[in-house]
Motif scaffolding. Structure first.
Motif, PDB file in Angstrom:
ATOM      1  N   CYS A  80     -17.859  -5.268 -20.016  1.00 18.23           N
ATOM      2  CA  CYS A  80     -18.924  -6.239 -20.294  1.00 18.23           C
ATOM      3  C   CYS A  80     -18.436  -7.253 -21.320  1.00 18.23           C
ATOM      4  N   PRO A  81     -18.558  -8.552 -21.045  1.00 12.67           N
ATOM      5  CA  PRO A  81     -18.165  -9.551 -22.039  1.00 12.67           C
ATOM      6  C   PRO A  81     -19.132  -9.559 -23.215  1.00 12.67           C
ATOM      7  N   ALA A  82     -18.687 -10.095 -24.325  1.00 10.52           N
ATOM      8  CA  ALA A  82     -19.510 -10.130 -25.531  1.00 10.52           C
ATOM      9  C   ALA A  82     -20.773 -10.955 -25.330  1.00 10.52           C
ATOM     10  N   GLU A  83     -20.739 -11.893 -24.371  1.00  7.08           N
ATOM     11  CA  GLU A  83     -21.886 -12.786 -24.160  1.00  7.08           C
ATOM     12  C   GLU A  83     -23.059 -12.101 -23.479  1.00  7.08           C
ATOM     13  N   VAL A  84     -22.843 -10.947 -22.850  1.00  5.60           N
ATOM     14  CA  VAL A  84     -23.922 -10.283 -22.140  1.00  5.60           C
ATOM     15  C   VAL A  84     -24.936  -9.732 -23.140  1.00  5.60           C
ATOM     16  N   ALA A  85     -26.213  -9.749 -22.779  1.00  9.10           N
ATOM     17  CA  ALA A  85     -27.256  -9.248 -23.674  1.00  9.10           C
ATOM     18  C   ALA A  85     -27.169  -7.723 -23.758  1.00  9.10           C
ATOM     19  N   HIS A  87     -27.890  -4.072 -26.776  1.00  2.00           N
ATOM     20  CA  HIS A  87     -28.284  -3.583 -28.097  1.00  2.00           C
ATOM     21  C   HIS A  87     -27.096  -3.348 -29.022  1.00  2.00           C
ATOM     22  N   ALA A  88     -25.902  -3.156 -28.482  1.00  2.00           N
ATOM     23  CA  ALA A  88     -24.734  -2.894 -29.313  1.00  2.00           C
ATOM     24  C   ALA A  88     -24.118  -4.197 -29.810  1.00  2.00           C
ATOM     25  N   ASP A  89     -23.562  -4.158 -31.005  1.00  2.61           N
ATOM     26  CA  ASP A  89     -22.826  -5.317 -31.501  1.00  2.61           C
ATOM     27  C   ASP A  89     -21.540  -5.478 -30.701  1.00  2.61           C
ATOM     28  N   PRO A  90     -21.097  -6.728 -30.488  1.00  2.00           N
ATOM     29  CA  PRO A  90     -19.836  -6.930 -29.758  1.00  2.00           C
ATOM     30  C   PRO A  90     -18.664  -6.289 -30.492  1.00  2.00           C
ATOM     31  N   VAL A  91     -17.713  -5.838 -29.712  1.00  2.54           N
ATOM     32  CA  VAL A  91     -16.453  -5.321 -30.254  1.00  2.54           C
ATOM     33  C   VAL A  91     -15.353  -6.188 -29.673  1.00  2.54           C
ATOM     34  N   GLY A  92     -14.855  -7.104 -30.470  1.00  2.50           N
ATOM     35  CA  GLY A  92     -13.888  -8.054 -29.943  1.00  2.50           C
ATOM     36  C   GLY A  92     -14.531  -8.913 -28.875  1.00  2.50           C
ATOM     37  N   ALA A  93     -13.931  -8.912 -27.687  1.00  2.00           N
ATOM     38  CA  ALA A  93     -14.409  -9.780 -26.607  1.00  2.00           C
ATOM     39  C   ALA A  93     -15.392  -9.095 -25.677  1.00  2.00           C
ATOM     40  N   HIS A  94     -15.825  -7.869 -25.994  1.00  2.00           N
ATOM     41  CA  HIS A  94     -16.769  -7.201 -25.097  1.00  2.00           C
ATOM     42  C   HIS A  94     -17.903  -6.542 -25.872  1.00  2.00           C
TER      43      HIS A  94
END
Length: 206
Positions: A80-85, A87-94
């Protein structure tokens, strides 16, 4: 975790046999295509689960909830890319797929699920067992096999050996194959002898 995909690995040979016997999702022409998929995000997962497969095997990375949080902080790491909605905070680019995200997919969960990932059965650490295993059971799973400790990857196993070039065993592949074979049988509890330095496994029944 599984090393570089190749048709010559034990895992590829195992799944070549599975593909020859029965339909498999995602539909692939070669078992190597089952590994390291860049399209395997939460929407891809939901679409496959909507086809109601009889079981699911996830091999990858799981992050456990941080100390002071709850079991619901555990997450699957998909593509999953970081841009997807979520509840978890992004980790790098996902962005990881947290327990609440999994529940909100509202996708039917197969009756048998295997989570071959480090500490994927970590619900037991918390007073309220509301982690990944519980979410899968809520979604419809009758049996969930998860691991309690860190897993020995092929690369890590070689690095720990006195002579890395002499290592031919792949404990991670052996574990995946053992769990997959067990889930295809009448009794889905893994029946092989534990591999060296292998993890304990927990089987949750509904």
């Amino acid at each position: 975790m599984l090393g570089r995909p190749s048709p010559d690995t034990a895992l590829s040979r195992h799944y070549a046999g599975v593909l020859a016997r029965q339909p498999v999702l995602p539909v692939v022409a070669d078992p190597v295509e089952l590994f390291r998929r860049t399209d395997a995000d939460r929407h891809w997962l939901a679409e496959l689960l909507a086809q109601r497969p009889s079981r699911m095997v996830f091999v990858g990375h799981v992050s456990t909830a941080v100390d002071g949080g709850g079991a619901e902080g555990a997450a699957l790491h998909l593509a999953c890319p970081a841009e997807v909605a979520g509840h978890a905070d992004p980790v790098g680019a996902h962005r990881p797929l947290q327990v609440r995200d999994l529940l909100e997919l509202d996708a039917p969960i197969p009756s048998r699920v295997a989570l071959v990932a480090c500490a994927s059965g970590g619900d037991y650490r918390f007073d309220e067992a509301a982690g990944l295993v519980a979410a899968l059971v809520i979604g419809g799973a009758e049996v969930v096999t998860a691991t309690l400790w860190s897993l020995p990857t092929a690369a890590g196993h070689r690095q720990a050996a006195p002579d890395p070039l002499s290592v031919t065993e792949d404990p991670m592949a052996e574990l995946v194959i053992g769990v997959d074979e067990a889930h295809q049988g009448r009794d889905p509890r893994p029946c092989r002898q534990p591999v060296a330095a292998g993890p304990d496994a927990a089987v949750a029944r509904r």
